[in-house]
Design an enzyme around this catalytic site. Sequence first.
Site, PDB file in Angstrom:
ATOM      1  N   SER A  14     -57.290 -53.702  -2.115  1.00  0.00           N
ATOM      2  CA  SER A  14     -56.348 -53.240  -1.747  1.00  0.00           C
ATOM      3  C   SER A  14     -55.450 -54.855  -1.067  1.00  0.00           C
ATOM      4  O   SER A  14     -55.891 -54.982  -0.574  1.00  0.00           O
ATOM      5  CB  SER A  14     -55.782 -52.036  -0.843  1.00  0.00           C
ATOM      6  OG  SER A  14     -54.395 -52.173  -1.050  1.00  0.00           O
ATOM      7  N   SER A  16     -52.079 -54.199  -0.345  1.00  0.00           N
ATOM      8  CA  SER A  16     -50.792 -53.159   0.027  1.00  0.00           C
ATOM      9  C   SER A  16     -50.686 -53.716   1.579  1.00  0.00           C
ATOM     10  O   SER A  16     -49.827 -53.964   2.129  1.00  0.00           O
ATOM     11  CB  SER A  16     -51.186 -51.464  -0.074  1.00  0.00           C
ATOM     12  OG  SER A  16     -51.322 -51.170  -0.793  1.00  0.00           O
ATOM     13  N   THR A  61     -53.719 -43.898  -2.983  1.00  0.00           N
ATOM     14  CA  THR A  61     -54.136 -44.456  -4.065  1.00  0.00           C
ATOM     15  C   THR A  61     -55.373 -43.739  -5.103  1.00  0.00           C
ATOM     16  O   THR A  61     -55.896 -42.539  -3.789  1.00  0.00           O
ATOM     17  CB  THR A  61     -54.345 -46.569  -4.218  1.00  0.00           C
ATOM     18  OG1 THR A  61     -54.719 -46.774  -5.496  1.00  0.00           O
ATOM     19  CG2 THR A  61     -55.462 -46.600  -2.946  1.00  0.00           C
ATOM     20  N   LYS A  65     -54.998 -38.943  -5.110  1.00  0.00           N
ATOM     21  CA  LYS A  65     -53.164 -38.776  -5.627  1.00  0.00           C
ATOM     22  C   LYS A  65     -52.482 -37.444  -5.294  1.00  0.00           C
ATOM     23  O   LYS A  65     -51.318 -36.887  -5.465  1.00  0.00           O
ATOM     24  CB  LYS A  65     -52.946 -39.465  -6.721  1.00  0.00           C
ATOM     25  CG  LYS A  65     -52.502 -41.115  -6.259  1.00  0.00           C
ATOM     26  CD  LYS A  65     -52.317 -41.671  -7.643  1.00  0.00           C
ATOM     27  CE  LYS A  65     -51.855 -43.571  -7.503  1.00  0.00           C
ATOM     28  NZ  LYS A  65     -51.421 -44.308  -7.831  1.00  0.00           N
ATOM     29  N   ASN A  86     -48.137 -40.922  -4.439  1.00  0.00           N
ATOM     30  CA  ASN A  86     -48.666 -42.200  -4.198  1.00  0.00           C
ATOM     31  C   ASN A  86     -47.701 -42.605  -3.091  1.00  0.00           C
ATOM     32  O   ASN A  86     -48.296 -43.570  -2.299  1.00  0.00           O
ATOM     33  CB  ASN A  86     -47.653 -43.049  -4.906  1.00  0.00           C
ATOM     34  CG  ASN A  86     -47.434 -43.900  -5.303  1.00  0.00           C
ATOM     35  OD1 ASN A  86     -45.960 -43.274  -4.935  1.00  0.00           O
ATOM     36  ND2 ASN A  86     -46.629 -45.070  -5.496  1.00  0.00           N
ATOM     37  N   ASP A 102     -45.005 -44.928  -8.525  1.00  0.00           N
ATOM     38  CA  ASP A 102     -45.611 -44.935  -9.179  1.00  0.00           C
ATOM     39  C   ASP A 102     -44.431 -45.560 -10.759  1.00  0.00           C
ATOM     40  O   ASP A 102     -44.679 -46.723 -10.943  1.00  0.00           O
ATOM     41  CB  ASP A 102     -46.149 -44.644 -10.092  1.00  0.00           C
ATOM     42  CG  ASP A 102     -47.716 -44.483  -8.788  1.00  0.00           C
ATOM     43  OD1 ASP A 102     -47.736 -45.567  -7.506  1.00  0.00           O
ATOM     44  OD2 ASP A 102     -48.944 -43.569  -8.703  1.00  0.00           O
ATOM     45  N   GLY A 125     -56.691 -44.494 -19.939  1.00  0.00           N
ATOM     46  CA  GLY A 125     -56.994 -44.177 -18.984  1.00  0.00           C
ATOM     47  C   GLY A 125     -55.867 -42.634 -18.919  1.00  0.00           C
ATOM     48  O   GLY A 125     -54.958 -42.105 -19.724  1.00  0.00           O
ATOM     49  N   GLY A 127     -55.652 -40.284 -15.892  1.00  0.00           N
ATOM     50  CA  GLY A 127     -55.811 -39.991 -14.162  1.00  0.00           C
ATOM     51  C   GLY A 127     -54.708 -40.002 -13.643  1.00  0.00           C
ATOM     52  O   GLY A 127     -53.544 -39.610 -14.032  1.00  0.00           O
ATOM     53  N   ARG A 150     -62.076 -41.798 -22.302  1.00  0.00           N
ATOM     54  CA  ARG A 150     -63.087 -41.333 -22.318  1.00  0.00           C
ATOM     55  C   ARG A 150     -64.001 -40.109 -22.324  1.00  0.00           C
ATOM     56  O   ARG A 150     -64.873 -40.163 -23.479  1.00  0.00           O
ATOM     57  CB  ARG A 150     -64.191 -41.946 -20.859  1.00  0.00           C
ATOM     58  CG  ARG A 150     -64.039 -43.212 -20.604  1.00  0.00           C
ATOM     59  CD  ARG A 150     -65.250 -43.461 -19.311  1.00  0.00           C
ATOM     60  NE  ARG A 150     -64.834 -43.137 -18.182  1.00  0.00           N
ATOM     61  CZ  ARG A 150     -65.026 -43.524 -16.981  1.00  0.00           C
ATOM     62  NH1 ARG A 150     -65.499 -44.350 -17.099  1.00  0.00           N
ATOM     63  NH2 ARG A 150     -63.916 -43.097 -15.606  1.00  0.00           N
TER      64      ARG A 150
END
Length: 202
Positions: A14, A16, A61, A65, A86, A102, A125, A127, A150
């Site tokens: 990260s 951040s 993250t 979340k 987040n 986000d 994705g 998620g 997936r």
Amino acid sequence: MKQAAVLGHPISHSKSPVLHRAAYQLLGAPISYSAIDMEPGQAKAHARSLRDGNWAGCSVTMPLKDAFVPHMDELSARVQRLGALNTIVVREDGTLYGENTDIDGLVQALADFGLTGSTQAMILGSGNTALAAIEAAAELGVKELTLIVRSASRATYAVQLAKALGLQTSVREISSIDTAMASTLGAMPLVFSTLPPRAADA
């Protein structure tokens, strides 16, 4: 000095801490900022510790979340809709407020590159970060959305959210991004990758 941190697993990659420390120094804000490696099972205990008077808040993250959502005293309308946050703000009275910035980050990042709207988009994705990307896509005027996942069975909530936001949504289930898939990505005007770091590099 108040504490703040980014929480996630893994978290060593990260940026951040560097970004936040620079911002706090520029603003003259007396806040220290670190990275804490944490798994979902530790969320409840950490939320409790945030109330001790020493914390300003946390960035959150993957894969946390949704783990912190039940432990907030108040949630923004976005978090209630997405089921993911987040940002945790520790208020002066010690109560915890959950927000999701986000969407703003995604929309603004695209605006910085001159993209302020699109009718089509693809998301890699399904998620919690993908949920924010779906809402960002809606804000950008997307009408047709393709989710690349997936497991289609794990994308149920993402599809429900997209449809609730008025997006015509299709799901493609793949195990890896091959040459044909890469060509499809290249033809799409807007693609959000919500995969883990380096997972989409190829």
